[in-house]
Design a protein around this motif. Sequence first.
Motif, PDB file in Angstrom:
ATOM      1  N   GLY A 190      -4.080  -1.388   3.182  1.00  0.00           N
ATOM      2  CA  GLY A 190      -4.004  -0.049   3.439  1.00  0.00           C
ATOM      3  C   GLY A 190      -4.250   1.319   4.047  1.00  0.00           C
ATOM      4  O   GLY A 190      -3.842   0.935   4.944  1.00  0.00           O
ATOM      5  N   SER A 208      -2.663  -3.911  -2.552  1.00  0.00           N
ATOM      6  CA  SER A 208      -2.906  -4.557  -1.541  1.00  0.00           C
ATOM      7  C   SER A 208      -2.410  -6.410  -1.340  1.00  0.00           C
ATOM      8  O   SER A 208      -1.508  -6.319  -2.005  1.00  0.00           O
ATOM      9  CB  SER A 208      -4.151  -4.460  -1.390  1.00  0.00           C
ATOM     10  OG  SER A 208      -5.043  -4.994  -0.469  1.00  0.00           O
ATOM     11  N   ALA A 251      -9.487  -4.341   1.338  1.00  0.00           N
ATOM     12  CA  ALA A 251      -9.803  -3.013   0.341  1.00  0.00           C
ATOM     13  C   ALA A 251     -11.074  -1.717   1.065  1.00  0.00           C
ATOM     14  O   ALA A 251     -11.830  -2.358   1.995  1.00  0.00           O
ATOM     15  CB  ALA A 251     -10.462  -2.632  -0.729  1.00  0.00           C
ATOM     16  N   THR A 252     -10.494  -0.602   0.517  1.00  0.00           N
ATOM     17  CA  THR A 252     -11.035   0.532   1.891  1.00  0.00           C
ATOM     18  C   THR A 252     -11.630   1.603   0.428  1.00  0.00           C
ATOM     19  O   THR A 252     -11.447   1.361  -0.715  1.00  0.00           O
ATOM     20  CB  THR A 252      -9.732   1.007   2.132  1.00  0.00           C
ATOM     21  OG1 THR A 252      -9.055   2.021   1.309  1.00  0.00           O
ATOM     22  CG2 THR A 252      -9.011   0.908   3.670  1.00  0.00           C
ATOM     23  N   HIS A 290      -8.654  -1.078  -4.034  1.00  0.00           N
ATOM     24  CA  HIS A 290      -8.740  -0.471  -3.204  1.00  0.00           C
ATOM     25  C   HIS A 290      -9.811   0.707  -3.841  1.00  0.00           C
ATOM     26  O   HIS A 290      -9.483   1.116  -5.769  1.00  0.00           O
ATOM     27  CB  HIS A 290      -7.688   1.150  -2.319  1.00  0.00           C
ATOM     28  CG  HIS A 290      -7.707  -0.115  -1.589  1.00  0.00           C
ATOM     29  ND1 HIS A 290      -7.980  -0.495   0.011  1.00  0.00           N
ATOM     30  CD2 HIS A 290      -6.148  -0.163  -1.561  1.00  0.00           C
ATOM     31  CE1 HIS A 290      -6.761  -1.190   0.097  1.00  0.00           C
ATOM     32  NE2 HIS A 290      -5.573  -1.397  -0.622  1.00  0.00           N
ATOM     33  N   SER A 339       1.056  -1.312  -0.416  1.00  0.00           N
ATOM     34  CA  SER A 339       0.668  -0.059  -0.581  1.00  0.00           C
ATOM     35  C   SER A 339       1.346   1.174   0.212  1.00  0.00           C
ATOM     36  O   SER A 339       2.033   0.910   0.852  1.00  0.00           O
ATOM     37  CB  SER A 339      -1.286  -0.174   0.945  1.00  0.00           C
ATOM     38  OG  SER A 339      -0.415  -0.146   2.395  1.00  0.00           O
TER      39      SER A 339
END
Length: 690
Positions: A401, A589, A464-465, A594, A336
Amino acid sequence: MGIITTRRIALALLVGLIVTPHRASADGGITFTDIAAHGGAGITYSRGESPRDAIFDQLKSQPVYTMADVAITPLKSRGAPGVAILDHDGDGDEDIYVTNGPGRANSLYSNQLRESGVTTFIDVGVAAGTALQAQDSTGVCVGDTDNDGDDDIYVLGAGEPNRLLVNDGDGTFTDVTGQSEVGAGSHYSTTCSMADVDLDGYIDLIIGNSYDSWDHQFAIFVEPYAFNEHNQLLMNIGANAFVDVSAGAGLEATSGFTPAADGSPTLTWAIAAIDIDQDGDADIVHADDQAAVPTAAQGGFDRGVIHLMQNDGTGIFSDVSDAVGLNQQGSWMGLSFGDLNCDGNIDLFATNIGDYMFTPVNPAYVLGDGASRWFLGNGDGTFTDPGVGSTVASVFGWGTGISDYDNDGDQDIIYHGGLNVGPFVDASNPGVWLQNQACGADFVWDDAATSDTDHQRRNVHGMATADLNGDGFVDVVSVSNFNEPEPIPLVPYEVSYGSVFDIAAIVPTFIPTGNPGEWVFSGIELPDGDLSVELSSGDNGNGWVKVDPVGSVGTLPEARTNRGGIGAVVSFTPRRGATVIAPIVSGASYGSSHSQTAHFGLGNAKRGTVDILWPGGTRNRLYGVRDGSVVTFPEIPCSYDGSWPSAGAYARCVKKALATLQSAGLVGSQQRGRLASSAMRAFHEHRRGD
């Protein structure tokens, strides 16, 4: 489409969001709630096993399991799921795509926030044409491969061709793998990324590969290079047609090994295309695994390093890992990127095997050798490893992340992970939220942030964000390939470092017989993995801004950037605050992608300045961006720091570009004025050296 989108207004009404002045900047104070727990929010995902699980079942049925059996134990027999965030139907909220095993459909969870005002989901994967039920799907990345304004999906396979699903613009997808020639063989691919590496306006596909068969682990325990598979670069030549240029582009010219091994394929778990040196073109970073091969310090050699393949601006790459300080051995798993110390340079975080997993088999393990950790960019292209600071030790990780989850103005780190080693399952990672301390790149474990979901009992792979509920705070999605619920025992590692992570434990798949190197199956059966969707409480009073960069290729003849804005480096400077960078990256990631909306915390600031470095080197700036704004920022191919003969020449370029963008419906008249005035202010400030 305006700079400050109507989506911001619509979502604010839907969720009852009222932007009020913030009086204090809170560090932390955020908690997460897993709305998918127990089948909530419409999430019913269950990860199916892979065909090679039958091999593991056979080994478990043997009278005795030995050290010799470890190498023939299949890898990831329950699969390697990934997750991607995208707005698949263009309705203004972000949806979730998650991969599954053969016989079970990949899920495309359509967010119902826009329709109902509540963050719930409907699985439309089958109806949308993204199910891929016959594929043993692994990683996934998203991007607009045909520059038509919507995101397409690239799905990797384990020992079978990858798939490109092109968005039809109505919420459905068409599999164009055959005509696009993007299958890329039958490799065991792990993570993919997208970026326009040759600056022709089309995003290309970058694929991270591991080794030739996960039916065994010879590449982990026996042979360092022979089973490995080179990473791949598929060049987009337009109309969703791709050409494999991996060798000619330099991706196979790896270095940093022993001289005889240079050019060998690596065992790659994560790969990302990112303009890490901020020179206007996308470089490639891949995280490789040392695994069980003895390191140079142990009398062997280092094969697991973080490779930085530097772009020369034309899509030709050179391995500069040694020169920049990333040639540090590790069992690197995930990547990340962000700006952890707020100094204007891009930093990276890489997950690793952790400080606990080797201890049962290597009593001489040195604390820190397997640490998941961050590398700080120095501004001259090199990186520094500052260690893990006050946390002392670290745990195993896959997906990761970098994001300011508490919106206090500095970026934090989130990572998850678990691993089936064979004789045991590593359960060291409880779900790690590392909270940054005032841009110091010094982190503390914010164990209060995590939800009631026990991630230590989830063998998480993809993570994931994204801001799923539109409240301006980052949410976290993670997927496991199996779980270890109560009453399955967690047995602590027999090591203590005085670290907050000394809770690290294992699940004993096999039990020692008393004879050295022999075990018998414990009888523990592990249920299928699940999907966790953790929403932020979003209640600490800190402000936020989100930025959606949009490339102008196809609209402006001088534009260089793909429609999705992938490869742009976005920065935000709050008034009287520190500048923070958020690069737009597809993939990285581990097996996951993301949200491609840049997210910034403001703390107690009310406004700030957005600056974008576009692929090709153009810089644009927008002043006076207020707390609570979602900014759609189009590429204006007139760089405020360019070699302009006069202010008038620059002004004419900006005026012409904005007129065309307005005619195309990409900016309104008010937004056009704001962009124009900001452009001139940026030009003059740059000339003055402000």
